[in-house]
Design an enzyme around this catalytic site. Structure first.
Site, PDB file in Angstrom:
ATOM      1  N   ALA A  39       0.808  -1.217   0.000  1.00 23.09           N
ATOM      2  CA  ALA A  39       0.000   0.000   0.000  1.00 23.09           C
ATOM      3  C   ALA A  39       0.844   1.271   0.000  1.00 23.09           C
ATOM      4  O   ALA A  39       1.908   1.323   0.613  1.00 23.09           O
ATOM      5  CB  ALA A  39      -0.912   0.005   1.226  1.00 23.09           C
ATOM      6  N   ALA A  42       1.504   2.866   3.510  1.00 20.13           N
ATOM      7  CA  ALA A  42       2.402   2.226   4.486  1.00 20.13           C
ATOM      8  C   ALA A  42       3.712   2.989   4.741  1.00 20.13           C
ATOM      9  O   ALA A  42       4.153   3.040   5.888  1.00 20.13           O
ATOM     10  CB  ALA A  42       2.669   0.776   4.108  1.00 20.13           C
ATOM     11  N   ARG A  64      -0.714  -9.423  -3.692  1.00 22.62           N
ATOM     12  CA  ARG A  64      -1.243 -10.461  -4.588  1.00 22.62           C
ATOM     13  C   ARG A  64      -0.241 -10.742  -5.706  1.00 22.62           C
ATOM     14  O   ARG A  64      -0.058 -11.883  -6.110  1.00 22.62           O
ATOM     15  CB  ARG A  64      -2.575 -10.002  -5.188  1.00 22.62           C
ATOM     16  CG  ARG A  64      -3.626  -9.735  -4.138  1.00 22.62           C
ATOM     17  CD  ARG A  64      -4.835 -10.648  -4.302  1.00 22.62           C
ATOM     18  NE  ARG A  64      -5.902 -10.275  -3.396  1.00 22.62           N
ATOM     19  CZ  ARG A  64      -6.277 -11.011  -2.352  1.00 22.62           C
ATOM     20  NH1 ARG A  64      -5.686 -12.165  -2.089  1.00 22.62           N
ATOM     21  NH2 ARG A  64      -7.261 -10.611  -1.570  1.00 22.62           N
ATOM     22  N   TYR A  88      -1.129 -13.228   1.335  1.00 26.93           N
ATOM     23  CA  TYR A  88      -1.518 -12.645   2.628  1.00 26.93           C
ATOM     24  C   TYR A  88      -1.499 -13.721   3.711  1.00 26.93           C
ATOM     25  O   TYR A  88      -1.017 -13.503   4.825  1.00 26.93           O
ATOM     26  CB  TYR A  88      -2.927 -12.034   2.578  1.00 26.93           C
ATOM     27  CG  TYR A  88      -3.105 -10.857   1.639  1.00 26.93           C
ATOM     28  CD1 TYR A  88      -2.016 -10.149   1.136  1.00 26.93           C
ATOM     29  CD2 TYR A  88      -4.386 -10.449   1.277  1.00 26.93           C
ATOM     30  CE1 TYR A  88      -2.208  -9.071   0.285  1.00 26.93           C
ATOM     31  CE2 TYR A  88      -4.582  -9.371   0.428  1.00 26.93           C
ATOM     32  CZ  TYR A  88      -3.498  -8.694  -0.071  1.00 26.93           C
ATOM     33  OH  TYR A  88      -3.698  -7.631  -0.909  1.00 26.93           O
ATOM     34  N   LEU A 104      -5.461  -2.659   3.896  1.00 25.62           N
ATOM     35  CA  LEU A 104      -6.201  -3.139   2.717  1.00 25.62           C
ATOM     36  C   LEU A 104      -7.441  -2.274   2.488  1.00 25.62           C
ATOM     37  O   LEU A 104      -7.841  -1.518   3.377  1.00 25.62           O
ATOM     38  CB  LEU A 104      -6.596  -4.604   2.933  1.00 25.62           C
ATOM     39  CG  LEU A 104      -5.438  -5.613   2.971  1.00 25.62           C
ATOM     40  CD1 LEU A 104      -5.935  -6.986   3.423  1.00 25.62           C
ATOM     41  CD2 LEU A 104      -4.748  -5.708   1.610  1.00 25.62           C
ATOM     42  N   LYS A 127      -8.190   2.947   9.297  1.00 23.58           N
ATOM     43  CA  LYS A 127      -9.563   3.418   9.435  1.00 23.58           C
ATOM     44  C   LYS A 127     -10.225   3.447   8.064  1.00 23.58           C
ATOM     45  O   LYS A 127      -9.500   3.574   7.073  1.00 23.58           O
ATOM     46  CB  LYS A 127      -9.604   4.797  10.091  1.00 23.58           C
ATOM     47  CG  LYS A 127      -8.431   5.753   9.839  1.00 23.58           C
ATOM     48  CD  LYS A 127      -8.089   6.175   8.451  1.00 23.58           C
ATOM     49  CE  LYS A 127      -9.159   6.746   7.596  1.00 23.58           C
ATOM     50  NZ  LYS A 127      -8.673   7.095   6.229  1.00 23.58           N
ATOM     51  N   ASP A 209     -14.088   7.127   3.911  1.00 19.36           N
ATOM     52  CA  ASP A 209     -12.676   7.470   3.757  1.00 19.36           C
ATOM     53  C   ASP A 209     -12.255   8.709   4.549  1.00 19.36           C
ATOM     54  O   ASP A 209     -11.275   8.681   5.273  1.00 19.36           O
ATOM     55  CB  ASP A 209     -12.380   7.681   2.267  1.00 19.36           C
ATOM     56  CG  ASP A 209     -10.903   7.887   2.033  1.00 19.36           C
ATOM     57  OD1 ASP A 209     -10.150   6.917   2.202  1.00 19.36           O
ATOM     58  OD2 ASP A 209     -10.490   9.018   1.710  1.00 19.36           O
TER      59      ASP A 209
END
Ligand SMILES: *[C@@H]1O[C@H](CO)[C@@H](O)[C@H](O)[C@H]1NC(C)=O
Length: 398
Positions: A39, A42, A64, A88, A104, A127, A209
């Protein structure tokens, strides 16, 4: 001021390990973290903060696409990478991984947090916690049963700037609380139409979001939950009418307090020509004045806390007195806590999260009750708006 801002930002994003606060001798054994997904969040949320935390090692990443995992691992100096359909799960099965960071898409939070907890890992969960309050409750119940630490990553709560705003309200300096108005918006064009934030099955929507912050901050600063949603108006996204590009909601809170939140993943440009400025603010009205924080989400970059106090002048007219505060560390806000001016909200958060796992007392915490209530009110706003809740995960833990 410009020089100190540049220095703060440089240290925030390119921290040298010499800035590590605790000497490695006094720090206990480092915790090995694994990241689910390669991500983009991160690096600021975990990888960069970990560089100056002597008790954190970012040890593994899973994606993936194995090539993507490998490139990501190399770029960030991560020892292990896992990929493929089982990637994962392989990360969760790695006995070296003690803590999982789950950034994720929202719709996958529940499944992978449940699996991580089942595998005996602590979880730092992005979140909003899940798509529904019920799933949020279940995750925390499993964490409690397994004696593991689970926390929803409301990073801004660990920064002294928002804590200072709450302290000003709670001190009574401005008198009785009357209303709180929180805004978090970004101009159109920054988030692309095919972004996962616009995908309903992945838990998309502006309220999920960005709105989760505005709602969390409303509940935090008022120190209570709303009693009802008064109004909720969504602007649907162009890709899916059940996904809100924007949401504005108003609330009744106890003691005659009024709340309002606005979030928008893409404010249309004025006349189609001029981008709207992003808004990241909280405005708190009290009987005796106002406190306004600009940039409560990423205060390390820059923020202001403007306090306007009413006072009666000589001729009986009300005058106002204004001061600006900037709180980059706890000492600035006359509060207790570790930290440096250049610590990102995420660095403050990591400090508390590790303290909790290590059995020390964190400076502050985002509790199970807080996370469950936040999701409950997100669901209530969606219900009021007519859009309805985000879809529940189909996953069940065996
Ligand atoms: C939403 O995400 C799911 C899962 O990745 C995908 O199958 C679907 O095509 C996406 N929908 C849209 C509209 O992009």
């Amino acid at each position: 001021m410009v020089v100190s801002t540049i220095k703060r930002l440089y240290n925030a994003f390119f921290p040298s390990t010499s800035l590590t606060v605790q000497s490695t001798e006094t720090a206990s054994r480092p915790l090995k973290f694994g990241i689910l997904g390669a991500a983009a969040i991160a690096p600021p949320a975990l990888i960069i903060p970990a560089k100056t935390h002597p008790e954190v090692v970012v040890y593994a990443v899973a994606a993936r696409d194995v090539k993507r995992a490998e490139v990501y691992a190399q770029k960030h100096g991560i020892e292990k990478f896992y990929g493929g359909a089982e990637g994962y799960q392989k990360l969760l099965d790695d006995p070296e991984v003690e803590v999982v960071y789950n950034p994720l898409p929202n719709g996958l939070h529940y499944e992978w947090t449940m699996k991580a907890l089942a595998a005996g890992k602590h979880v730092l969960l992005e979140k909003p916690a899940a798509d529904t309050a019920e799933e949020t409750r279940q995750m925390f119940e499993l964490a409690e049963k397994k004696n593991l630490v689970l926390m929803e990553a409301f990073h801004y709560r660990f920064h002294p700037a928002i804590q200072r705003v709450k302290a000003i309200i709670d001190s009574g300096e401005l008198g009785r609380l009357k209303s709180i108005e929180n805004k978090l918006t970004t101009p159109a064009g920054f988030i692309k139409k095919d972004d996962i934030r616009f995908n309903l099955s992945l838990g998309g929507g502006s309220l999920m979001d960005m709105g989760c912050y505005t709602l969390n901050c409303l509940r935090y600063l008022s120190g209570t939950n709303p009693t009802q949603v008064l109004t909720a108006v969504a602007s649907p996204s162009t890709s899916d009418s059940k996904v809100d590009r924007s949401m504005t909601a108003t609330f009744d809170l106890p003691n005659d307090v009024f709340g309002s939140i606005t979030c928008d993943l893409g404010v249309p440009w004025r006349f189609g020509l001029i981008p709207a400025l992003p808004q990241v603010s909280s405005t708190v009205e009290c009987e005796g004045g106002q406190v306004h924080i600009m940039n409560f989400v990423l205060p390390t970059l820059y923020h202001t806390i403007k306090v306007t106090k009413k006072k009666s002048g000589n001729d009986g007219k009300t005058e106002t007195e204004t001061r600006i505060e900037q709180v980059y560390n706890f000492a600035d806000g006359k509060m207790e806590g570790k930290g440096e001016d250049w610590w990102l909200t995420y660095r403050y958060q990591l400090e508390a999260f590790v303290d909790k796992i290590k059995g020390r007392t964190p400076q502050t915490w985002v509790s199970k009750e807080d996370s469950v209530a936040n999701m409950e009110w997100i669901e209530r706003v969606y219900a009021k708006s007519g859009l309805g809740a985000r879809p529940k995960s189909t996953f069940t833990l065996n």
